[in-house]
Design a protein around this motif. Sequence first.
Motif, PDB file in Angstrom:
ATOM      1  N   ALA A   9       0.837  -1.208   0.000  1.00  0.00           N
ATOM      2  CA  ALA A   9       0.000   0.000   0.000  1.00  0.00           C
ATOM      3  C   ALA A   9       0.867   1.250   0.000  1.00  0.00           C
ATOM      4  CB  ALA A   9      -0.938  -0.011   1.202  1.00  0.00           C
ATOM      5  N   LEU A  10       1.925   1.253   0.794  1.00  0.00           N
ATOM      6  CA  LEU A  10       2.830   2.402   0.825  1.00  0.00           C
ATOM      7  C   LEU A  10       3.543   2.578  -0.517  1.00  0.00           C
ATOM      8  CD1 LEU A  10       4.336   2.006   4.403  1.00  0.00           C
ATOM      9  CD2 LEU A  10       2.793   3.819   3.609  1.00  0.00           C
ATOM     10  N   GLU A  11       3.904   1.482  -1.156  1.00  0.00           N
ATOM     11  CA  GLU A  11       4.548   1.562  -2.472  1.00  0.00           C
ATOM     12  C   GLU A  11       3.580   2.114  -3.515  1.00  0.00           C
ATOM     13  OE1 GLU A  11       5.966  -2.436  -3.007  1.00  0.00           O
ATOM     14  OE2 GLU A  11       7.750  -2.083  -1.767  1.00  0.00           O
TER      15      GLU A  11
ATOM     16  N   GLN B  29       3.321   5.813  -2.959  1.00  0.00           N
ATOM     17  CA  GLN B  29       4.528   6.478  -3.454  1.00  0.00           C
ATOM     18  C   GLN B  29       4.476   6.631  -4.979  1.00  0.00           C
ATOM     19  OE1 GLN B  29       8.184   4.450  -2.476  1.00  0.00           O
ATOM     20  NE2 GLN B  29       9.369   6.335  -2.630  1.00  0.00           N
ATOM     21  N   ARG B  30       4.001   5.619  -5.698  1.00  0.00           N
ATOM     22  CA  ARG B  30       3.886   5.715  -7.156  1.00  0.00           C
ATOM     23  C   ARG B  30       2.853   6.758  -7.549  1.00  0.00           C
ATOM     24  NH1 ARG B  30       4.382   0.130  -6.690  1.00  0.00           N
ATOM     25  NH2 ARG B  30       2.142  -0.176  -6.913  1.00  0.00           N
TER      26      ARG B  30
ATOM     27  N   LEU C 171       1.251  13.348 -10.270  1.00  0.00           N
ATOM     28  CA  LEU C 171      -0.110  13.710  -9.881  1.00  0.00           C
ATOM     29  C   LEU C 171      -0.953  14.211 -11.049  1.00  0.00           C
ATOM     30  CD1 LEU C 171       0.793  15.546  -6.554  1.00  0.00           C
ATOM     31  CD2 LEU C 171      -0.243  13.286  -6.804  1.00  0.00           C
ATOM     32  N   THR C 172      -0.502  13.975 -12.286  1.00  0.00           N
ATOM     33  CA  THR C 172      -1.207  14.510 -13.451  1.00  0.00           C
ATOM     34  C   THR C 172      -2.699  14.184 -13.467  1.00  0.00           C
ATOM     35  OG1 THR C 172       0.832  14.477 -14.749  1.00  0.00           O
ATOM     36  CG2 THR C 172      -1.227  14.608 -15.974  1.00  0.00           C
ATOM     37  N   PRO C 173      -3.119  12.939 -13.188  1.00  0.00           N
ATOM     38  CA  PRO C 173      -4.570  12.679 -13.215  1.00  0.00           C
ATOM     39  C   PRO C 173      -5.345  13.543 -12.213  1.00  0.00           C
ATOM     40  CG  PRO C 173      -3.358  10.621 -13.261  1.00  0.00           C
ATOM     41  CD  PRO C 173      -2.360  11.710 -12.979  1.00  0.00           C
ATOM     42  N   ALA C 174      -4.827  13.677 -11.005  1.00  0.00           N
ATOM     43  CA  ALA C 174      -5.499  14.514  -9.998  1.00  0.00           C
ATOM     44  C   ALA C 174      -5.435  15.984 -10.415  1.00  0.00           C
ATOM     45  CB  ALA C 174      -4.864  14.316  -8.629  1.00  0.00           C
TER      46      ALA C 174
ATOM     47  N   LEU D 273      -6.120   9.721  -3.973  1.00  0.00           N
ATOM     48  CA  LEU D 273      -5.275   8.911  -3.086  1.00  0.00           C
ATOM     49  C   LEU D 273      -5.963   7.620  -2.654  1.00  0.00           C
ATOM     50  CD1 LEU D 273      -3.576  11.672  -0.937  1.00  0.00           C
ATOM     51  CD2 LEU D 273      -2.598  10.371  -2.839  1.00  0.00           C
ATOM     52  N   ALA D 274      -7.300   7.674  -2.586  1.00  0.00           N
ATOM     53  CA  ALA D 274      -8.047   6.466  -2.218  1.00  0.00           C
ATOM     54  C   ALA D 274      -8.183   5.517  -3.407  1.00  0.00           C
ATOM     55  CB  ALA D 274      -9.407   6.845  -1.677  1.00  0.00           C
TER      56      ALA D 274
END
Length: 151
Positions: free
Chosen positions: A14-16, A19-20, A25-28, A148-149
């Motif tokens: 989940a942390l990995e 991190q990816r 963050l282009t989609p967001a 992020l979710a």
Amino acid sequence: MIEIDIDDREVTQALERLQRKVADLTPAMRDIAQALESETERRFDVEGPGWPGLSPTTIRQREKSGHWPGKMLQVSGDLARSIESEAGPRHALVSVNKRYAAIHQFGGKAGRGRNVTIPARPFLPIDAGGALTEPARETIGEIIARYLAGR
């Protein structure tokens, strides 16, 4: 000092994944830019919030030229049509490419001799100091949370 090592495959994965996601963050950012553009267009449509009405002199001038009744900042529609958005890995941008945009956004003196006062009619979702409005911040927060979710 207390040290905790996480030896849990699911947590590590989940942390990995997180991190990816934050590496690009282009989609967001694209969703944020589109939301800000939509809010800007909405403000032109509803003439606000809180835009002062046109002066009687301006209304008379527009009546003579056949542009009244009509939308306040849309005699030609060029300002509203010039709204553009852009996004990248670390930015979301909404812009307007008309030289006179700032006088309508922030208000001020205009005309020959700067003897006409134009009241602020903010169409971008920012306040007079350049900070995002509360509704815009809430929308951006919701977009980031969804991203992020993984939704």
